[in-house]
Design a protein around this motif. Structure first.
Motif, PDB file in Angstrom:
ATOM      1  N   LEU A  33      -6.260   3.026  -0.067  1.00  0.00           N
ATOM      2  CA  LEU A  33      -6.862   1.743  -0.353  1.00  0.00           C
ATOM      3  C   LEU A  33      -6.078   1.175  -1.529  1.00  0.00           C
ATOM      4  N   LEU A  34      -5.376   0.080  -1.299  1.00  0.00           N
ATOM      5  CA  LEU A  34      -4.537  -0.444  -2.378  1.00  0.00           C
ATOM      6  C   LEU A  34      -5.374  -1.199  -3.400  1.00  0.00           C
ATOM      7  N   ASP A  35      -5.028  -1.003  -4.663  1.00  0.00           N
ATOM      8  CA  ASP A  35      -5.713  -1.706  -5.740  1.00  0.00           C
ATOM      9  C   ASP A  35      -4.685  -2.672  -6.344  1.00  0.00           C
ATOM     10  N   LYS A  36      -4.638  -3.883  -5.763  1.00  0.00           N
ATOM     11  CA  LYS A  36      -3.552  -4.807  -6.134  1.00  0.00           C
ATOM     12  C   LYS A  36      -3.851  -5.606  -7.399  1.00  0.00           C
ATOM     13  N   LYS A  37      -2.803  -5.756  -8.187  1.00  0.00           N
ATOM     14  CA  LYS A  37      -2.883  -6.560  -9.410  1.00  0.00           C
ATOM     15  C   LYS A  37      -1.566  -7.311  -9.520  1.00  0.00           C
ATOM     16  N   ASP A  97       0.084  -2.796  -5.760  1.00  0.00           N
ATOM     17  CA  ASP A  97      -0.637  -1.720  -6.443  1.00  0.00           C
ATOM     18  C   ASP A  97       0.326  -1.030  -7.427  1.00  0.00           C
ATOM     19  N   HIS A 121       0.792   2.935  -7.259  1.00  0.00           N
ATOM     20  CA  HIS A 121       1.535   3.457  -6.104  1.00  0.00           C
ATOM     21  C   HIS A 121       2.995   3.008  -6.112  1.00  0.00           C
ATOM     22  N   HIS A 154       2.263  -2.391   1.980  1.00  0.00           N
ATOM     23  CA  HIS A 154       2.448  -3.629   1.207  1.00  0.00           C
ATOM     24  C   HIS A 154       3.169  -4.693   2.040  1.00  0.00           C
TER      25      HIS A 154
END
Ligand code: ADP
Length: 260
Positions: free
Chosen positions: A105-109, A148, A151, A235
């Protein structure tokens, strides 16, 4: 005549199904063998640091190292090194899960990729046990990406780790970051042993290692690149490999800035 045509088509379909079934079985067998080799290697690798730390503790407790400051500090630093190694390996086992299942589960910022690459390069230089010459340049101005960071950092570290592991002497790594407007490319070139053409597609498969001499003297589990590919694909990016045996390897990652 229709009956003959129908029978021929049926026969061809049956043969095709049979061939593809055989191919699937072969692939499954190969994967099972590689998985077995992985478990064997990993078990062996995990045992070593555990027994080393046990021996160090035993020496401290039983053989009076407690009163000998110098020995005590040597045993503690050995234990620490081994535990770091252990924790590294556990991190790698977790990567199998990422590469094998549907990913993470990507935690994008939004962050600056240029600085993240710099951070990874600084770490490489700090922790490398050999001299590393790094040439880092960037083309363009905007390196803000929505991705992320944890990653992506692992991805870059994995590629740098490999560049060191399969390295030339001295290690030379050229890193270029290029802004293309909608996306960025990160190019990493090393002067290592290279990857023969026949294996270039396989290196992104889980557990795969180039079956040449290096497998015996360079430690690894064939997990890193499978993880790297999974993360990049998640991504919506791409990863390409260009390599020549005895000359070096280049990995090119393209990452959409907006993360889509
Ligand atoms: P590992 O390095 O743990 O074996 P990887 O998945 O990272 O696993 O790499 C798979 C294989 O690809 C390696 O075993 C090695 O044979 C080859 N390889 C990867 N990176 C490089 C590189 N930079 N230079 C030469 N060979 C490489």
């Amino acid at each position: 005549a229709w009956q003959i045509i129908f029978s021929v088509i049926l026969a061809i379909a049956l043969i095709c199904t049979f061939i593809s079934l055989l191919a699937t079985i072969r692939k499954q067998n190969e994967l099972a063998t590689m998985r077995k080799a992985f478990v064997n290697n990993m078990t062996h690798e995990l045992k070593t640091p555990v027994s080393t730390v046990m021996a160090a503790i035993e020496s401290i407790q039983r053989y009076g190292a407690m009163d000998d400051k110098e020995r005590m500090s040597r045993y503690l630093s050995i234990s620490r090194q081994e535990l770091e190694h252990l924790s590294n390996m556990i991190e790698r086992v977790l990567q199998v899960d990422v590469a094998e299942t549907n990913g993470v589960l990507l935690d994008k910022k939004t962050f600056n990729l240029q600085s993240l690459v710099q951070e990874c390069l600084d770490n490489t230089q700090l922790f490398a046990k050999k001299t590393v010459e790094i040439d880092y340049s960037s083309i363009g101005t905007d390196f803000q990406v929505l991705a992320d960071p944890a990653h992506i950092k692992n991805v870059i570290s994995n590629l740098l780790d490999n560049a060191l592991k399969y390295a030339g002497d001295p290690v030379k790594i050229k890193v270029t970051l290029q802004d293309h407007g909608q996306d960025v490319t990160l190019t990493l070139t090393d002067n290592g042993i290279g990857i023969p053409k026949a294996y270039q597609k396989g290196v992104f498969d889980l557990f795969f290692r180039v079956p040449s001499g290096n497998i015996h003297n360079v430690k690894g589990f064939g997990l890193g690149l499978a993880y790297v590919k999974q993360i990049i694909v998640q991504h919506q990016g791409t990863i390409e490999l260009k390599s020549e045996e005895g000359v070096g390897s280049t990995f090119v990652i393209t990452l959409p800035k907006e993360g889509k």
